[in-house]
Design an enzyme around this catalytic site. Structure first.
Site, PDB file in Angstrom:
ATOM      1  N   ASP A   8      35.007  24.883  48.669  1.00 28.66           N
ATOM      2  CA  ASP A   8      34.087  23.815  48.262  1.00 28.66           C
ATOM      3  C   ASP A   8      34.893  22.736  47.538  1.00 28.66           C
ATOM      4  O   ASP A   8      36.134  22.767  47.521  1.00 28.66           O
ATOM      5  CB  ASP A   8      32.909  24.359  47.449  1.00 28.66           C
ATOM      6  N   CYS A  65      36.250  29.021  45.949  1.00 28.89           N
ATOM      7  CA  CYS A  65      35.399  28.031  45.270  1.00 28.89           C
ATOM      8  C   CYS A  65      35.872  27.992  43.821  1.00 28.89           C
ATOM      9  O   CYS A  65      37.033  28.308  43.546  1.00 28.89           O
ATOM     10  CB  CYS A  65      33.909  28.350  45.438  1.00 28.89           C
ATOM     11  N   GLY A  66      35.017  27.585  42.888  1.00 28.07           N
ATOM     12  CA  GLY A  66      35.475  27.519  41.507  1.00 28.07           C
ATOM     13  C   GLY A  66      35.869  28.888  40.970  1.00 28.07           C
ATOM     14  O   GLY A  66      36.917  29.067  40.369  1.00 28.07           O
ATOM     15  N   THR A  67      34.991  29.866  41.215  1.00 26.17           N
ATOM     16  CA  THR A  67      35.234  31.232  40.745  1.00 26.17           C
ATOM     17  C   THR A  67      35.518  32.224  41.870  1.00 26.17           C
ATOM     18  O   THR A  67      35.973  33.338  41.604  1.00 26.17           O
ATOM     19  CB  THR A  67      33.988  31.753  40.010  1.00 26.17           C
ATOM     20  N   GLY A  68      35.157  31.870  43.087  1.00 25.35           N
ATOM     21  CA  GLY A  68      35.201  32.809  44.213  1.00 25.35           C
ATOM     22  C   GLY A  68      33.904  33.584  44.365  1.00 25.35           C
ATOM     23  O   GLY A  68      33.687  34.256  45.380  1.00 25.35           O
ATOM     24  N   HIS A  98      40.737  50.482  50.543  1.00 23.19           N
ATOM     25  CA  HIS A  98      39.548  51.318  50.312  1.00 23.19           C
ATOM     26  C   HIS A  98      38.265  50.713  50.878  1.00 23.19           C
ATOM     27  O   HIS A  98      37.365  51.463  51.276  1.00 23.19           O
ATOM     28  CB  HIS A  98      39.349  51.566  48.816  1.00 23.19           C
ATOM     29  N   ASN A  99      38.148  49.389  50.835  1.00 24.79           N
ATOM     30  CA  ASN A  99      36.880  48.744  51.206  1.00 24.79           C
ATOM     31  C   ASN A  99      36.960  47.997  52.527  1.00 24.79           C
ATOM     32  O   ASN A  99      35.974  47.407  52.961  1.00 24.79           O
ATOM     33  CB  ASN A  99      36.436  47.787  50.096  1.00 24.79           C
ATOM     34  N   ARG A 109      39.453  27.799  39.833  1.00 22.02           N
ATOM     35  CA  ARG A 109      39.391  27.552  38.396  1.00 22.02           C
ATOM     36  C   ARG A 109      39.812  28.793  37.601  1.00 22.02           C
ATOM     37  O   ARG A 109      39.786  28.778  36.367  1.00 22.02           O
ATOM     38  CB  ARG A 109      37.970  27.130  37.994  1.00 22.02           C
ATOM     39  N   ARG A 132      37.690  59.174  53.773  1.00 23.78           N
ATOM     40  CA  ARG A 132      36.508  59.166  52.900  1.00 23.78           C
ATOM     41  C   ARG A 132      36.002  57.753  52.653  1.00 23.78           C
ATOM     42  O   ARG A 132      34.815  57.539  52.389  1.00 23.78           O
ATOM     43  CB  ARG A 132      36.827  59.859  51.572  1.00 23.78           C
ATOM     44  N   HIS A 133      36.895  56.777  52.756  1.00 24.95           N
ATOM     45  CA  HIS A 133      36.480  55.392  52.518  1.00 24.95           C
ATOM     46  C   HIS A 133      35.604  54.871  53.665  1.00 24.95           C
ATOM     47  O   HIS A 133      34.715  54.057  53.437  1.00 24.95           O
ATOM     48  CB  HIS A 133      37.706  54.497  52.338  1.00 24.95           C
ATOM     49  N   ARG A 136      31.967  55.670  53.078  1.00 26.15           N
ATOM     50  CA  ARG A 136      31.297  54.783  52.120  1.00 26.15           C
ATOM     51  C   ARG A 136      30.979  53.431  52.740  1.00 26.15           C
ATOM     52  O   ARG A 136      29.915  52.845  52.473  1.00 26.15           O
ATOM     53  CB  ARG A 136      32.179  54.634  50.879  1.00 26.15           C
TER      54      ARG A 136
HETATM   55  C1  RB5 Z   1      30.914  24.404  41.733  1.00 20.52           C
HETATM   56  O1  RB5 Z   1      30.784  23.654  40.586  1.00 20.52           O
HETATM   57  C2  RB5 Z   1      30.974  25.885  41.372  1.00 20.52           C
HETATM   58  O2  RB5 Z   1      29.733  26.317  40.942  1.00 20.52           O
HETATM   59  C3  RB5 Z   1      31.442  26.700  42.559  1.00 20.52           C
HETATM   60  O3  RB5 Z   1      32.700  26.243  42.953  1.00 20.52           O
HETATM   61  C4  RB5 Z   1      31.599  28.193  42.350  1.00 20.52           C
HETATM   62  O4  RB5 Z   1      32.345  28.462  41.202  1.00 20.52           O
HETATM   63  C5  RB5 Z   1      30.363  28.995  42.415  1.00 20.52           C
HETATM   64  O5  RB5 Z   1      30.395  30.233  42.421  1.00 20.52           O
END
Ligand code: RB5
Length: 155
Positions: A8, A65-68, A98-99, A109, A132-133, A136
């Protein structure tokens, strides 16, 4: 190998860096994200990448994205997708071992570019261990397919 990459507006520069890094490793990259700083809602690229992976048109995906978090949540709504948010290489490696994570996600970020490259490498180089994985993962698939879980009903 062919990977989908999506992002994003919060992850434009990180996406460019990781895309170039992957291409430098000889990986074909299908870019379904944005190159613009204008607001770009992450479910769009999360969905696009997930569809490419789920349909077999890509061997895996990288979502940023910002946090993933948001972009992986969107991708995980597509049947058969296992998108894992990782902020360090150990979780990235285990998410494949495993997943059987078919998409790796992280936050522009949250992690720096060099750490992001290590996360991607750990995920790419790991192999699913099965056994085993697999049992699951089959249970996760059952929840997705039926919105139920026989093993839980039996408790
Ligand atoms: C965008 O500002 C932010 O919300 C997006 O990149 C993300 O972190 C959402 O999970």
């Amino acid at each position: 190998m062919k990977l989908a990459i999506g992002n994003d507006h919060a992850a434009v520069e990180m996406k460019k860096e990781i895309k170039a890094y992957l291409e430098g490793r000889g990986i074909e990259v299908i870019d379904v994200g944005t190159d613009s700083p204008q607001r770009f809602n992450y479910p769009l690229s999360g969905y696009r990448a997930a569809k490419l992976v789920a349909s077999g048109r890509a061997d895996g995906g990288v979502l940023i994205c910002g946090t993933g978090v948001g972009i992986s949540l969107a991708a995980n709504k597509v049947r058969g997708i296992r998108a894992c948010v990782c902020s360090e290489p150990c979780t990235a490696r285990l998410s494949k071992q495993h997943n059987n994570a078919n998409i790796i996600a992280f936050g522009a970020r949250i992690v720096g570019v060099e750490l992001a490259k290590m996360i991607v490498d750990a995920w790419l180089e790991a192999r699913f261990e099965g056994g085993r994985h697999q049992e699951r993962i089959d249970m996760i698939q059952e929840i997705e397919d039926t919105q139920g879980l026989r093993a839980a009903d039996e408790l």
